[in-house]
Design an enzyme around this catalytic site. Structure first.
Site, PDB file in Angstrom:
ATOM      1  N   ASP A 194       0.852  -1.191   0.000  1.00  0.00           N
ATOM      2  CA  ASP A 194       0.000   0.000   0.000  1.00  0.00           C
ATOM      3  C   ASP A 194       0.886   1.239   0.000  1.00  0.00           C
ATOM      4  O   ASP A 194       1.353   1.687   1.041  1.00  0.00           O
ATOM      5  CB  ASP A 194      -0.924   0.007   1.222  1.00  0.00           C
ATOM      6  CG  ASP A 194      -1.926   1.163   1.192  1.00  0.00           C
ATOM      7  OD1 ASP A 194      -1.719   2.119   0.416  1.00  0.00           O
ATOM      8  OD2 ASP A 194      -2.911   1.104   1.950  1.00  0.00           O
ATOM      9  N   HIS A 199       0.496   7.990   3.793  1.00  0.00           N
ATOM     10  CA  HIS A 199       1.200   7.346   4.899  1.00  0.00           C
ATOM     11  C   HIS A 199       2.687   7.647   4.936  1.00  0.00           C
ATOM     12  O   HIS A 199       3.406   7.105   5.782  1.00  0.00           O
ATOM     13  CB  HIS A 199       0.967   5.835   4.825  1.00  0.00           C
ATOM     14  CG  HIS A 199      -0.475   5.452   4.724  1.00  0.00           C
ATOM     15  ND1 HIS A 199      -1.378   5.698   5.734  1.00  0.00           N
ATOM     16  CD2 HIS A 199      -1.181   4.890   3.703  1.00  0.00           C
ATOM     17  CE1 HIS A 199      -2.574   5.276   5.356  1.00  0.00           C
ATOM     18  NE2 HIS A 199      -2.482   4.793   4.135  1.00  0.00           N
ATOM     19  N   ILE A 214      -0.326   9.474   8.377  1.00  0.00           N
ATOM     20  CA  ILE A 214      -1.012   8.592   9.319  1.00  0.00           C
ATOM     21  C   ILE A 214      -0.644   7.138   9.028  1.00  0.00           C
ATOM     22  O   ILE A 214      -0.213   6.788   7.931  1.00  0.00           O
ATOM     23  CB  ILE A 214      -2.539   8.767   9.258  1.00  0.00           C
ATOM     24  CG1 ILE A 214      -3.081   8.367   7.874  1.00  0.00           C
ATOM     25  CG2 ILE A 214      -2.925  10.202   9.613  1.00  0.00           C
ATOM     26  CD1 ILE A 214      -4.603   8.389   7.788  1.00  0.00           C
ATOM     27  N   GLY A 217      -4.666   1.951   8.215  1.00  0.00           N
ATOM     28  CA  GLY A 217      -5.665   1.315   9.060  1.00  0.00           C
ATOM     29  C   GLY A 217      -5.444  -0.182   9.166  1.00  0.00           C
ATOM     30  O   GLY A 217      -5.628  -0.787  10.232  1.00  0.00           O
TER      31      GLY A 217
END
Length: 291
Positions: A194, A199, A214, A217
């Protein structure tokens, strides 16, 4: 209307061959913090941690299913299905459910078949359930359901679908553990497939409304499952039968996850929060089904 529910549900499933090796499994485990358990005196060489990091002892945490074969066909692939034409800026990964049909082998090849299993009208948003079923030559391995919220795409009068919200667990948690998230955790985890700049790139994160990048998830999802397996299931990954979570908030690299667990018959109820932000919810409505 950008989402044509009938067309999306009627679309032919898409299949792709996927494969993974022990190296992919080891990278995933390192990406979710294996070898760094703060409860261990020497976590990098602890026998329990070596089951996640050393190829001669390796087992596979079931949440690896979310990245096996780089997650192919994956969420982005599902958003290009017939009947779906949405702005990616309005897309949120709302939750993830995983059903294990048997333990995941350390290395293998399989066929992943993806389709849109449901389309729900939540009024101000649409929810797509993107289902990926994976099987190898010996039969089904796992089923992944990703719940995708698309803002501003509801309101056509369709089925609202089931509520994902659960009643809060009763009483005090059976166990509580803290899991530090390293400052470079997202940079390592993104190597599992990903590469969303949200990120890693501070400028991109600011455009998305965040002060800094961040954590993925699904990285939080994996960290939490490992905490449950290691704390309540004796470190036995084969006991996991299913795992469901709703993404309730973000984690910033460098923060600490507080994972609370409640035992129930055949399952563990779980919450995860960010300690440094007043235990702000990160994962909610979370359950681990087990044998």
């Amino acid at each position: 209307m950008p989402i044509d529910a009938a067309q999306a549900l009627a679309a032919e499933p898409r299949s792709a061959g996927i494969g993974w090796t022990a190296k992919d499994v080891q990278l995933y485990h390192l990406g979710i913090g294996a070898g760094a358990d703060p409860d261990k005196d020497n976590p990098a060489t602890d026998p329990d941690e070596l089951r996640y990091t050393l190829e001669t002892r390796l087992h596979v945490l079931p949440s690896f299913a979310t990245v096996a074969g780089a997650g192919s066909p994956g969420v982005i692939g599902g958003l290009s299905m017939p009947g779906v034409d949405v702005d990616l800026a309005k897309v949120l990964h709302g939750g993830q459910s995983l059903t294990l049909h048997r333990p995941i082998p350390v290395a293998g090849t399989a066929t992943a078949t993806g389709r849109i299993a449901a389309v729900y009208d939540k009024g101000k948003a649409a929810v797509l359930v993107m289902r990926t079923e994976v099987a190898d030559a010996d039969g089904p391995l796992w089923t992944n359901d990703a719940q995708i919220f698309v803002r501003d795409e509801g309101g056509w009068g369709g089925d609202r679908g089931p509520s994902a919200r659960l009643d809060p667990p009763a009483g005090d948690p059976y166990r509580t553990v803290d899991r530090p998230v390293r400052a470079d955790q997202a940079l390592l985890y993104r190597l599992c497939g990903d590469y969303n700049p949200l990120h890693a790139d501070p400028e991109f994160a600011k455009l998305a409304g965040f002060d800094k990048p961040i954590l993925h998830g699904l990285c939080t999802y994996g960290i939490t499952l490992k905490a449950v397996v290691d704390t309540l299931l004796g470190g036995d990954v084969t006991r996991v039968r299913g795992y469901t979570a709703r993404f309730a908030g973000v984690v910033f690299p460098g923060e600490t996850l507080r994972v609370r667990m409640w035992r129930e018959e055949g399952r563990v109820r779980v919450t995860s929060g960010a300690v440094e932000r007043g235990d702000a919810p990160v994962l909610a409505d979370t359950t681990v089904q087990h044998s």
